[in-house]
Design a protein around this motif. Structure first.
Motif, PDB file in Angstrom:
ATOM      1  N   VAL A   1      -5.525 -12.636 -18.275  1.00 22.67           N
ATOM      2  CA  VAL A   1      -4.440 -11.736 -18.446  1.00 22.67           C
ATOM      3  C   VAL A   1      -5.061 -10.322 -19.371  1.00 22.67           C
ATOM      4  O   VAL A   1      -6.277 -10.537 -20.440  1.00 22.67           O
ATOM      5  CB  VAL A   1      -3.972 -12.742 -20.616  1.00 22.67           C
ATOM      6  N   ALA A   2      -4.071  -9.272 -19.716  1.00 18.27           N
ATOM      7  CA  ALA A   2      -5.123  -8.355 -19.859  1.00 18.27           C
ATOM      8  C   ALA A   2      -3.996  -7.551 -20.655  1.00 18.27           C
ATOM      9  O   ALA A   2      -2.549  -7.899 -21.153  1.00 18.27           O
ATOM     10  CB  ALA A   2      -5.188  -6.847 -18.349  1.00 18.27           C
ATOM     11  N   PHE A   3      -5.082  -6.939 -22.374  1.00 19.87           N
ATOM     12  CA  PHE A   3      -4.512  -6.702 -22.995  1.00 19.87           C
ATOM     13  C   PHE A   3      -4.645  -5.050 -23.065  1.00 19.87           C
ATOM     14  O   PHE A   3      -5.734  -4.818 -22.715  1.00 19.87           O
ATOM     15  CB  PHE A   3      -4.266  -7.172 -24.519  1.00 19.87           C
ATOM     16  N   ASP A   4      -3.906  -4.125 -23.594  1.00 22.21           N
ATOM     17  CA  ASP A   4      -4.629  -2.839 -23.518  1.00 22.21           C
ATOM     18  C   ASP A   4      -5.412  -2.751 -25.402  1.00 22.21           C
ATOM     19  O   ASP A   4      -4.911  -2.729 -26.305  1.00 22.21           O
ATOM     20  CB  ASP A   4      -3.923  -1.240 -23.969  1.00 22.21           C
ATOM     21  N   ILE A   5      -6.439  -2.020 -25.766  1.00 23.01           N
ATOM     22  CA  ILE A   5      -6.893  -1.779 -27.218  1.00 23.01           C
ATOM     23  C   ILE A   5      -6.549  -0.655 -27.392  1.00 23.01           C
ATOM     24  O   ILE A   5      -6.787   1.089 -27.078  1.00 23.01           O
ATOM     25  CB  ILE A   5      -8.159  -1.864 -27.158  1.00 23.01           C
ATOM     26  N   ASP A   6      -5.821  -0.694 -28.605  1.00 26.80           N
ATOM     27  CA  ASP A   6      -6.157   0.489 -29.120  1.00 26.80           C
ATOM     28  C   ASP A   6      -7.308   0.913 -30.029  1.00 26.80           C
ATOM     29  O   ASP A   6      -7.649   0.526 -30.877  1.00 26.80           O
ATOM     30  CB  ASP A   6      -4.769   0.557 -30.966  1.00 26.80           C
ATOM     31  N   THR A   7      -7.837   2.329 -29.363  1.00 23.58           N
ATOM     32  CA  THR A   7      -9.377   2.696 -30.237  1.00 23.58           C
ATOM     33  C   THR A   7      -9.332   3.539 -30.861  1.00 23.58           C
ATOM     34  O   THR A   7     -10.830   3.417 -31.365  1.00 23.58           O
ATOM     35  CB  THR A   7      -9.867   3.462 -28.773  1.00 23.58           C
ATOM     36  N   ALA A   8      -8.485   3.285 -31.704  1.00 21.68           N
ATOM     37  CA  ALA A   8      -8.384   4.301 -33.198  1.00 21.68           C
ATOM     38  C   ALA A   8      -8.270   2.781 -34.696  1.00 21.68           C
ATOM     39  O   ALA A   8      -8.694   2.398 -35.176  1.00 21.68           O
ATOM     40  CB  ALA A   8      -7.096   4.957 -33.529  1.00 21.68           C
ATOM     41  N   THR A   9      -7.227   1.434 -33.829  1.00 24.50           N
ATOM     42  CA  THR A   9      -7.738   0.771 -34.547  1.00 24.50           C
ATOM     43  C   THR A   9      -7.674  -0.609 -33.963  1.00 24.50           C
ATOM     44  O   THR A   9      -8.034  -1.796 -35.228  1.00 24.50           O
ATOM     45  CB  THR A   9      -5.644   0.485 -35.263  1.00 24.50           C
TER      46      THR A   9
END
Length: 150
Positions: free
Chosen positions: A70-78
């Motif tokens: 499973v892949a998730f994008d990471i919000d680099t600000a939060t």
């Protein structure tokens, strides 16, 4: 951020790290299994491994319950996660995996599948999405732990 894969409940918990106080504070919980699939305590079920990409933009986890990466994008600000993709692990009972950035054909994610005794190789696109590249059969060898080339 610190991401904790909860083996038995199907979640990844995102936490903020306070170095001064030596404390983790949870900020979100993200379900790794498909809708309608419940975690269980059966043998070879649950989550098995979690890694963050070198650039900090993607998180990957393997789940034995449904045999997936499973892949998730990471919000680099939060640090918040957003579901990106689920792909079959290429075998049975995914255990360890590594991100190999030294591969001449571009970045790879290599998954050791315990019960099928193979290693599945996935190409990692620039956006972090995965596509199956190959499966190497390891007859008689149970790949529980993989390490990336130096």
């Amino acid at each position: 951020w610190v991401y904790v894969l909860c083996e038995l409940d199907g979640n990844i918990v995102g936490c903020r790290w306070d170095a001064e106080q030596g404390r983790l504070t949870p900020f979100g919980s993200y379900y790794t299994l498909p809708d309608g699939v419940s975690p269980c305590r059966a043998h070879h079920s649950g989550g098995s491994h979690v890694l963050v990409s070198a650039d900090g933009r993607c998180l990957y986890a393997t789940t034995r319950t449904d045999g997936a990466v499973v892949a998730f994008d990471i919000d680099t600000a939060t640090g918040e996660l957003a579901f990106k993709q689920r792909v079959p692990c290429g075998g049975v009972c995914p255990r360890s995996f590594v991100l190999d950035y030294a591969s001449p054909g571009g970045p790879l994610l290599l998954v050791g599948n315990q019960d099928s005794q193979n290693v599945a190789s996935f190409s990692v696109a620039t956006d972090g999405s995965l596509s199956l590249r190959s499966i190497e059969e390891l007859d008689g060898v149970c790949p529980n732990v993989l390490t990336a080339p130096a």
